[in-house]
Design a protein around this motif. Structure first.
Motif, PDB file in Angstrom:
ATOM      1  N   ASP A   1      -3.363   0.636  -3.744  1.00 17.59           N
ATOM      2  CA  ASP A   1      -2.634  -0.628  -3.764  1.00 17.59           C
ATOM      3  C   ASP A   1      -1.554  -0.570  -4.834  1.00 17.59           C
ATOM      4  N   ASP A   2      -0.784  -1.668  -5.006  1.00 19.37           N
ATOM      5  CA  ASP A   2       0.353  -1.608  -5.918  1.00 19.37           C
ATOM      6  C   ASP A   2      -0.056  -1.508  -7.385  1.00 19.37           C
ATOM      7  N   LYS A   3      -1.354  -1.660  -7.685  1.00 16.92           N
ATOM      8  CA  LYS A   3      -1.845  -1.464  -9.045  1.00 16.92           C
ATOM      9  C   LYS A   3      -2.423  -0.063  -9.251  1.00 16.92           C
ATOM     10  N   GLY A   4      -2.390   0.747  -8.192  1.00 20.11           N
ATOM     11  CA  GLY A   4      -2.914   2.103  -8.289  1.00 20.11           C
ATOM     12  C   GLY A   4      -4.392   2.213  -8.007  1.00 20.11           C
ATOM     13  N   GLU A   5      -5.003   1.133  -7.500  1.00 22.90           N
ATOM     14  CA  GLU A   5      -6.429   1.151  -7.181  1.00 22.90           C
ATOM     15  C   GLU A   5      -6.631   1.620  -5.729  1.00 22.90           C
TER      16      GLU A   5
ATOM     17  N   SER B   1      -0.155   9.011  -4.680  1.00 24.92           N
ATOM     18  CA  SER B   1       0.338   8.726  -6.037  1.00 24.92           C
ATOM     19  C   SER B   1       1.849   8.945  -6.122  1.00 24.92           C
TER      20      SER B   1
ATOM     21  N   GLN C   1      -0.623  -6.394   4.794  1.00 26.81           N
ATOM     22  CA  GLN C   1       0.043  -5.775   3.652  1.00 26.81           C
ATOM     23  C   GLN C   1       1.219  -4.912   4.117  1.00 26.81           C
TER      24      GLN C   1
ATOM     25  N   LEU D   1       3.317   5.876  -4.510  1.00 27.30           N
ATOM     26  CA  LEU D   1       3.204   4.722  -5.398  1.00 27.30           C
ATOM     27  C   LEU D   1       4.278   4.772  -6.483  1.00 27.30           C
TER      28      LEU D   1
ATOM     29  N   HIS E   1       7.519   2.163  -7.262  1.00 22.64           N
ATOM     30  CA  HIS E   1       7.760   1.549  -8.565  1.00 22.64           C
ATOM     31  C   HIS E   1       9.064   2.031  -9.197  1.00 22.64           C
TER      32      HIS E   1
ATOM     33  N   TYR F   1       0.827  -1.193   0.000  1.00 23.11           N
ATOM     34  CA  TYR F   1       0.000   0.000   0.000  1.00 23.11           C
ATOM     35  C   TYR F   1       0.874   1.259   0.000  1.00 23.11           C
TER      36      TYR F   1
END
Length: 351
Positions: free
Chosen positions: A19-23, A108, A54, A111, A115, A2
Motif C-alpha cells: 500500500d502507499d505506506k509500504g505495508e 518496492s 484502490q 512504490l 512517491h 497499491y
C-alpha cells in the motif's frame, strides 16, 4: 494506491502488492502469489482490484515473456508499466533470487516511483504486428551476420592452407566459381553453406521490402546513402512513432550509442557507451554508417568521421595504418547519424 510487482515466467506470474505506506496488502498477496499467466488468471486480478476500489500500478520487468503478459493486460484494461531490466539493480545484481523476492522488490521500485523517485526507465512495448515486423528484421539481421561469418571462415581456411582465392566479394557467382575450381572438399562445403545463406537473405530482403514499402519512416531512412532495406525496416519497427522521443538524445539513448556520464563533484566525465538500447538496431546502424563513410565522402557524417578518425579510410590506407576505422570515430559517427535520423523524421525533412 497499491504498488504491485509482477515477476513472470513461462506459465505463471508472482504478484506482490504494497500500500502507499509500504505495508503488504496481505489478502492480495495471498490470493495472487501464484497466478496463471492466462487471460482468466489476470482477469481475476483485475476483478479483485476493481472491487478494492484502490488505484494501482503494476510494474513488470522487461523480458521476452513480458510482451505476452502486457498484451493480455492491455486487452483487459489493467494498468501497468514495463521497467528496463538493467535499471532494476536490486533484482539483476541480487545474490538471492527467487520469484517471491523479485516480485517484492519490483513492488518496492513501483512504490518509490509513486512517491517521486526515478530509479528506472520505463520501456516502450509495441503491439503484436510491430513485434512480428521486428522479428522478421532480426531474422534477416542474423542471416546477414552468419553470411559475413561464413565468408570469413572461407578466407581463413584458404589462408591457412595456402590456397589462392579471388579478392572479390564471395557473393558474386564468378568469385565462388573460382573457389570451387580449386577442388577442395571443405571449401565446397563452406560454399554450399554460403549459397544457402545468400538465397535465404534474398528471400528475407524481398519480404521486408514488400512488408515495409510505403511506410513513411522506412522510406525516409531508406533515402540515406548506405542504408539498405533491412536497416531501414528495423529502425522503422523500433521507432514506431518518432514523437515518443522528446529529443535526439533520447533517440540516441534508445540505440545505446550515448556515453555513460560519471559525476565527481562539479566535474562530469564521459565513459564508454551505455549499450542499453536495442542491440540489433545498434549493430545494423554501425554497418550502415560504415558503408556510408566508405562510399559517400561529401556527407557531413563522413567529414565528421574523418576528423575523429585522423583522416579518411583512404588516407589511413595510404599511410599503411593497421586500423582504418577507429572504433571511437565509428561510435561518434553512428551517434551523429542517429541525431540526423531524428531530425529527418521529427521535422519531416529529406536527406
Amino acid at each position: 494506491m497499491y504498488a504491485i510487482g509482477a515477476d513472470i515466467d513461462m506459465v505463471k506470474a508472482v504478484l506482490y502488492a504494497l500500500d502507499d505506506k509500504g505495508e503488504p496488502v496481505k489478502e492480495f498477496n495471498k490470493l495472487f502469489r501464484r497466478t496463471r499467466l492466462t487471460e482468466d488468471g489476470l482477469r481475476d486480478v483485475r476483478e479483485w482490484l476493481l472491487e478494492s476500489g484502490q488505484e494501482y500500478c503494476i510494474l513488470v520487468e522487461n523480458s521476452t515473456k513480458t510482451h505476452h503478459m502486457a498484451w493480455m493486460m492491455e486487452s483487459l484494461g489493467i494498468f501497468f508499466i514495463v521497467g528496463h531490466s538493467t535499471d532494476l539493480r536490486q533484482i539483476t545484481k541480487s545474490d538471492s533470487k527467487t520469484d517471491d523476492i523479485d516480485a517484492e522488490k519490483l513492488a518496492s521500485y513501483m512504490l518509490a516511483r509513486l512517491h517521486g523517485a526515478n530509479q528506472f526507465h520505463v520501456s516502450y512495448y509495441c503491439d503484436k504486428e510491430t513485434m512480428r515486423r521486428r522479428t522478421l528484421c532480426r531474422m534477416a539481421k542474423k542471416t546477414a551476420a552468419n553470411k559475413g561469418a561464413c565468408k570469413r571462415r572461407i578466407r581463413m581456411y584458404a589462408h591457412m592452407f595456402g590456397l589462392t582465392i579471388p579478392s572479390g566479394d564471395l557473393e558474386h557467382v564468378y568469385v565462388r566459381k573460382s573457389v570451387r575450381d580449386i577442388g577442395d572438399l571443405e571449401l565446397d562445403m563452406m560454399l554450399d553453406e554460403l549459397e544457402q545463406l545468400i538465397e535465404r537473405s534474398k528471400m528475407q530482403k524481398k519480404r521486408i521490402e514488400n512488408e515495409f514499402r510505403g511506410r513513411p519512416i522506412y522510406e525516409r531512412i531508406l533515402e540515406i546513402p548506405g542504408f539498405g532495406p533491412i536497416t531501414s525496416a528495423y529502425l522503422d519497427a523500433l521507432i514506431c512513432d518518432i514523437g515518443r522521443f522528446p529529443n535526439a538524445k533520447a533517440f540516441q539513448a534508445s540505440l545505446g550509442v550515448v556515453p555513460r556520464v560519471f559525476q565527481s563533484g562539479e566535474k562530469d566525465r564521459n565513459g564508454k557507451i551505455t549499450k542499453k538500447g536495442e542491440p540489433h538496431a545498434r549493430w545494423l546502424l554501425y554497418q550502415a554508417v560504415s558503408a556510408h563513410v566508405r562510399d559517400f565522402p561529401d556527407s557531413p557524417v563522413t567529414r565528421f568521421f574523418n576528423r575523429l578518425n585522423d583522416g579518411s579510410i583512404e588516407e589511413r590506407k595510404a599511410r599503411r595504418e593497421k586500423i582504418l576505422m577507429k572504433r571511437d570515430a565509428m561510435i561518434a559517427a553512428s551517434r551523429k547519424m542517429a541525431a540526423i535520423i531524428y531530425t529527418l523524421l521529427s521535422k519531416d525533412r529529406h536527406w
